[in-house]
Write a protein that holds these residues in place. Structure first.
Motif, PDB file in Angstrom:
ATOM      1  N   ARG A  18       0.851  -1.212   0.170  1.00 20.21           N
ATOM      2  CA  ARG A  18      -0.005  -0.053  -0.018  1.00 20.21           C
ATOM      3  C   ARG A  18       0.845   1.358  -0.136  1.00 20.21           C
ATOM      4  NH1 ARG A  18      -3.103  -3.473   3.259  1.00 20.21           N
ATOM      5  NH2 ARG A  18      -2.268  -2.445   5.087  1.00 20.21           N
ATOM      6  N   LEU A  19       1.905   1.234   0.589  1.00 27.33           N
ATOM      7  CA  LEU A  19       2.818   2.371   1.031  1.00 27.33           C
ATOM      8  C   LEU A  19       3.658   2.734  -0.459  1.00 27.33           C
ATOM      9  CD1 LEU A  19       4.323   1.780   4.421  1.00 27.33           C
ATOM     10  CD2 LEU A  19       2.611   3.616   3.675  1.00 27.33           C
ATOM     11  N   ILE A  20       3.901   1.512  -1.246  1.00 23.46           N
ATOM     12  CA  ILE A  20       4.673   1.662  -2.444  1.00 23.46           C
ATOM     13  C   ILE A  20       3.521   2.291  -3.354  1.00 23.46           C
ATOM     14  CG2 ILE A  20       5.372   0.250  -4.601  1.00 23.46           C
ATOM     15  CD1 ILE A  20       6.556  -1.783  -2.297  1.00 23.46           C
ATOM     16  N   SER A  21       2.306   1.751  -3.462  1.00 17.02           N
ATOM     17  CA  SER A  21       1.501   2.300  -4.106  1.00 17.02           C
ATOM     18  C   SER A  21       0.978   3.775  -4.082  1.00 17.02           C
ATOM     19  CB  SER A  21      -0.126   1.316  -4.220  1.00 17.02           C
ATOM     20  OG  SER A  21      -0.732   1.731  -3.154  1.00 17.02           O
ATOM     21  N   MET A  22       1.400   4.308  -2.989  1.00 19.93           N
ATOM     22  CA  MET A  22       0.992   5.763  -2.538  1.00 19.93           C
ATOM     23  C   MET A  22       2.545   6.458  -2.817  1.00 19.93           C
ATOM     24  SD  MET A  22      -0.930   5.690   0.828  1.00 19.93           S
ATOM     25  CE  MET A  22       0.185   5.299   1.956  1.00 19.93           C
ATOM     26  N   GLY A  23       3.446   5.865  -3.333  1.00 25.43           N
ATOM     27  CA  GLY A  23       4.631   6.690  -4.101  1.00 25.43           C
ATOM     28  C   GLY A  23       6.112   6.277  -3.393  1.00 25.43           C
ATOM     29  N   THR A  24       6.138   5.950  -2.269  1.00 28.14           N
ATOM     30  CA  THR A  24       7.580   5.546  -1.851  1.00 28.14           C
ATOM     31  C   THR A  24       7.472   4.578  -0.691  1.00 28.14           C
ATOM     32  OG1 THR A  24       9.758   6.112  -1.614  1.00 28.14           O
ATOM     33  CG2 THR A  24       8.316   7.526  -0.796  1.00 28.14           C
ATOM     34  N   LEU A  25       8.586   3.905  -0.614  1.00 27.08           N
ATOM     35  CA  LEU A  25       8.856   3.199   0.501  1.00 27.08           C
ATOM     36  C   LEU A  25      10.313   2.770   0.853  1.00 27.08           C
ATOM     37  CD1 LEU A  25       7.937   1.170   2.935  1.00 27.08           C
ATOM     38  CD2 LEU A  25       7.821  -0.759   1.194  1.00 27.08           C
ATOM     39  N   GLU A  26      10.862   2.850   1.911  1.00 29.37           N
ATOM     40  CA  GLU A  26      12.238   2.634   1.929  1.00 29.37           C
ATOM     41  C   GLU A  26      12.174   1.428   3.154  1.00 29.37           C
ATOM     42  OE1 GLU A  26      14.921   5.578   3.274  1.00 29.37           O
ATOM     43  OE2 GLU A  26      13.733   7.099   2.017  1.00 29.37           O
ATOM     44  N   ILE A  27      12.959   0.333   2.849  1.00 29.44           N
ATOM     45  CA  ILE A  27      13.138  -0.854   3.438  1.00 29.44           C
ATOM     46  C   ILE A  27      14.509  -0.946   3.929  1.00 29.44           C
ATOM     47  CG2 ILE A  27      12.839  -3.437   3.592  1.00 29.44           C
ATOM     48  CD1 ILE A  27      11.138  -2.932   1.273  1.00 29.44           C
ATOM     49  N   GLY A  28      14.773  -1.137   5.214  1.00 26.81           N
ATOM     50  CA  GLY A  28      16.085  -1.673   5.895  1.00 26.81           C
ATOM     51  C   GLY A  28      15.916  -2.424   7.186  1.00 26.81           C
ATOM     52  N   CYS A  29      17.282  -2.918   7.591  1.00 29.44           N
ATOM     53  CA  CYS A  29      17.190  -3.300   8.974  1.00 29.44           C
ATOM     54  C   CYS A  29      18.865  -3.365   9.153  1.00 29.44           C
ATOM     55  CB  CYS A  29      16.901  -5.087   8.905  1.00 29.44           C
ATOM     56  SG  CYS A  29      17.837  -6.052   7.850  1.00 29.44           S
ATOM     57  N   ILE A  30      19.286  -3.701  10.173  1.00 26.36           N
ATOM     58  CA  ILE A  30      20.534  -3.582  10.777  1.00 26.36           C
ATOM     59  C   ILE A  30      21.663  -4.321   9.842  1.00 26.36           C
ATOM     60  CG2 ILE A  30      22.230  -4.130  12.350  1.00 26.36           C
ATOM     61  CD1 ILE A  30      20.035  -4.212  14.515  1.00 26.36           C
ATOM     62  N   GLY A  31      21.456  -5.191   9.352  1.00 24.75           N
ATOM     63  CA  GLY A  31      22.318  -5.742   8.529  1.00 24.75           C
ATOM     64  C   GLY A  31      22.117  -5.595   6.871  1.00 24.75           C
ATOM     65  N   GLY A  32      20.824  -5.532   6.803  1.00 22.29           N
ATOM     66  CA  GLY A  32      20.249  -5.220   5.304  1.00 22.29           C
ATOM     67  C   GLY A  32      20.161  -6.475   4.531  1.00 22.29           C
ATOM     68  N   HIS A  33      20.408  -7.638   5.052  1.00 21.87           N
ATOM     69  CA  HIS A  33      20.616  -8.773   4.253  1.00 21.87           C
ATOM     70  C   HIS A  33      18.930  -9.729   4.652  1.00 21.87           C
ATOM     71  CE1 HIS A  33      24.400  -7.748   2.962  1.00 21.87           C
ATOM     72  NE2 HIS A  33      24.634  -7.733   4.183  1.00 21.87           N
ATOM     73  N   GLY A  34      18.941 -10.133   5.650  1.00 16.51           N
ATOM     74  CA  GLY A  34      18.079 -11.362   6.118  1.00 16.51           C
ATOM     75  C   GLY A  34      16.681 -10.678   6.085  1.00 16.51           C
ATOM     76  N   ARG A  35      16.369  -9.843   6.976  1.00 17.56           N
ATOM     77  CA  ARG A  35      14.751  -9.391   6.955  1.00 17.56           C
ATOM     78  C   ARG A  35      14.411  -8.553   5.808  1.00 17.56           C
ATOM     79  NH1 ARG A  35      15.803  -7.379  12.951  1.00 17.56           N
ATOM     80  NH2 ARG A  35      18.014  -6.944  12.032  1.00 17.56           N
ATOM     81  N   THR A  36      15.363  -7.654   5.468  1.00 18.62           N
ATOM     82  CA  THR A  36      15.278  -6.957   4.336  1.00 18.62           C
ATOM     83  C   THR A  36      15.094  -7.614   3.207  1.00 18.62           C
ATOM     84  OG1 THR A  36      16.610  -5.093   5.090  1.00 18.62           O
ATOM     85  CG2 THR A  36      16.481  -5.003   2.830  1.00 18.62           C
ATOM     86  N   GLY A  37      15.872  -8.673   2.666  1.00 16.37           N
ATOM     87  CA  GLY A  37      15.736  -9.510   1.657  1.00 16.37           C
ATOM     88  C   GLY A  37      14.603 -10.516   1.601  1.00 16.37           C
TER      89      GLY A  37
END
Length: 95
Positions: A18-37
């Motif tokens: 829903r956030l993507i459809s409204m324009g933008t979304l940033e995704i991240g976690c501490i390492g940027g691999h497991g949860r983000t991926g």
């Protein structure tokens, strides 16, 4: 390297979509691999079902690792979550 439970993951993916459809979304976690991926893989799966061209969780993982980071989706638990999510999506109707 853990994975959240399936209902929470389903909510998270749909909320992010829903956030993507409204324009933008940033995704991240501490390492940027497991949860983000894992979340990226879930979004890819969700999109594939929305456009009625479903892919399997392995293809979603390969896409994340190819397009984002080859270390993404770090654990078997995270892979299993994507597999479970694929099965859940297959049980739902996106008509």
């Amino acid at each position: 390297q853990r994975a959240i439970d399936l209902p929470d993951f389903e909510f998270l993916v749909e909320h992010c979509w829903r956030l993507i459809s409204m324009g933008t979304l940033e995704i991240g976690c501490i390492g940027g691999h497991g949860r983000t991926g894992t979340l990226l893989g879930g979004l890819i799966l969700y999109h594939s079902y929305l456009i009625k061209q479903p892919i399997d969780f392995k293809t979603a993982m390969e896409t994340v690792r190819d397009k984002y980071c080859n270390q993404a989706i770090e654990s078997k638990a995270q892979e299993n979550l994507l597999e479970e999510y694929e099965m859940l999506l297959g049980d739902k109707s996106y008509e």
